[in-house]
Design an enzyme around this catalytic site. Sequence first.
Site, short mmCIF file in Angstrom:
data_model
loop_
_atom_site.label_atom_id
_atom_site.label_comp_id
_atom_site.label_asym_id
_atom_site.label_seq_id
_atom_site.Cartn_x
_atom_site.Cartn_y
_atom_site.Cartn_z
N ILE A 52 67.74 23.56 105.28
CA ILE A 52 67.69 24.81 105.95
C ILE A 52 68.83 25.86 105.90
CG2 ILE A 52 67.47 25.54 108.57
CD1 ILE A 52 65.86 23.02 109.10
N GLY A 53 68.65 26.84 105.36
CA GLY A 53 70.20 27.76 104.87
C GLY A 53 70.03 28.54 106.03
N ASN A 54 71.00 29.73 105.90
CA ASN A 54 71.34 30.75 106.85
C ASN A 54 70.30 31.55 107.05
OD1 ASN A 54 74.17 30.19 107.40
ND2 ASN A 54 74.50 30.78 105.21
N TYR A 99 88.38 18.49 101.50
CA TYR A 99 87.82 19.94 102.04
C TYR A 99 87.39 19.47 103.62
CZ TYR A 99 85.63 24.22 101.99
OH TYR A 99 85.30 25.74 102.10
N ILE A 130 76.93 21.10 104.72
CA ILE A 130 75.89 20.00 104.50
C ILE A 130 75.17 20.19 103.06
CG2 ILE A 130 74.13 20.56 105.80
CD1 ILE A 130 75.22 17.05 105.43
N ASP A 131 74.72 21.37 102.82
CA ASP A 131 74.17 21.71 101.52
C ASP A 131 75.27 21.89 100.45
OD1 ASP A 131 75.73 24.16 102.67
OD2 ASP A 131 74.12 25.37 102.07
N ASP A 160 75.95 27.69 93.96
CA ASP A 160 74.67 27.92 94.57
C ASP A 160 74.53 29.20 95.19
OD1 ASP A 160 72.45 27.43 96.48
OD2 ASP A 160 73.32 25.77 97.29
N SER A 187 72.00 33.07 100.10
CA SER A 187 72.77 34.26 101.06
C SER A 187 74.32 34.32 100.94
CB SER A 187 72.36 33.88 102.70
OG SER A 187 71.28 33.07 102.94
N THR A 203 79.46 54.43 87.57
CA THR A 203 79.20 53.54 88.78
C THR A 203 78.27 52.67 88.80
OG1 THR A 203 79.39 55.80 89.97
CG2 THR A 203 78.91 53.97 91.33
#
Lengths: 207, 207
Positions: free
Chosen positions: A6-8, A69, A74-75, A90, A93, A145
Amino acid sequence: MLLCDIGNTRMHFYSGNEILHFTHNEGLEHFKNEKVYFISVNQEITNKIKKLSLKWIEVKDENFLKTSYKGLGIDRIAACLGIENGVVIDAGSAITVDVVEDGKHLGGWIWPGIKAQLKCYTNISERLTVSLNSLVDVSKLPQNTTEAVSFGIFAPIACLVKTFAQNRKVVLTGGDAKILSSLFPDAEVDEEIVFKGMKKMIKESGC
Amino acid sequence: MLLCDIGNTRMHFYSGNEILHFTHNEGLEHFKNEKVYFISVNQEITNKIKKLSLKWIEVKDENFLKTSYKGLGIDRIAACLGIENGVVIDAGSAITVDVVEDGKHLGGWIWPGIKAQLKCYTNISERLTVSLNSLVDVSKLPQNTTEAVSFGIFAPIACLVKTFAQNRKVVLTGGDAKILSSLFPDAEVDEEIVFKGMKKMIKESGC
């Protein structure tokens, strides 16, 4: 065994074959009756899962990963457990970079993800809204640009990962892994690395 | 002679002594009766100035700067005209980096400014809201979230500017110049470099 990261902004499910990506609500609805082992960096969703009394089991950090660290997500722990030696990028997001040597995590850092960075440029000025060129030559000074913004996003990844990777292998994962692969011709794209780490955690914790 | 550099979010005025910073509206109000030479990267404000029929004179690009770069912002042109050899880092709403050799612009790139980058991290997750540490050691792998975010912002600047500066001098300007100076012990902080370039442009164009 059904695993979920489960990510952000999203949920990623893995049953041993393909990886399925859902929004949080879609994922909860789709697998509400399943037994799901999950890791989460999103406390709000973790709370929601507990409240819904689902048969979902949270896989937590049991100090499996040797590291100095403090507060490693957890990911990132799971991804690092997925390799013995190397650099894991990784790219979701957020873009996290972590260095592992003989199973020990040496440290790592965080960037906003590619989509977030592009939005950040646009917020500064409409003139900085460009079509990203992931094949921009990061060894040459940009001449317009589009190149200047594309270089701004990709050159730091190339420069710093090369500095800290030294002769370690680079493993790319996450939704933007393939976009970054042109920066590292020898890198491996492994979409399952987080799940490999999760399996180790589940096995060792006996949960 | 009153000079003004109109940026994306603010106006910077210079009369030969100090530099005064205003919001766009404040600046227009404060100097509405003055003769002001200005450059602008903000078309909306440029249009507003024309509409108000002020005694403000726009200093435009007259191909003063030798460059192959297409669409270089007028503030970056002015900054590059302010030096003969070196790398200019202009750290404001955006961070621009430009390399000049014997008066010729070799190219450059763009990053979101420090404030915008911090907001970008916060938008991804509240956990990434940290007190920035501008003294973070960019040669060492970070060991906590504050270091990971600070490194994410400062290490690219150190890594890429060093790569492209080679033995050229580094000149820092803009509101965040001092924050970046710890990355480049030999760099010069010159808040007037854009105005030095503007003076050259005014002199050469005879406007």
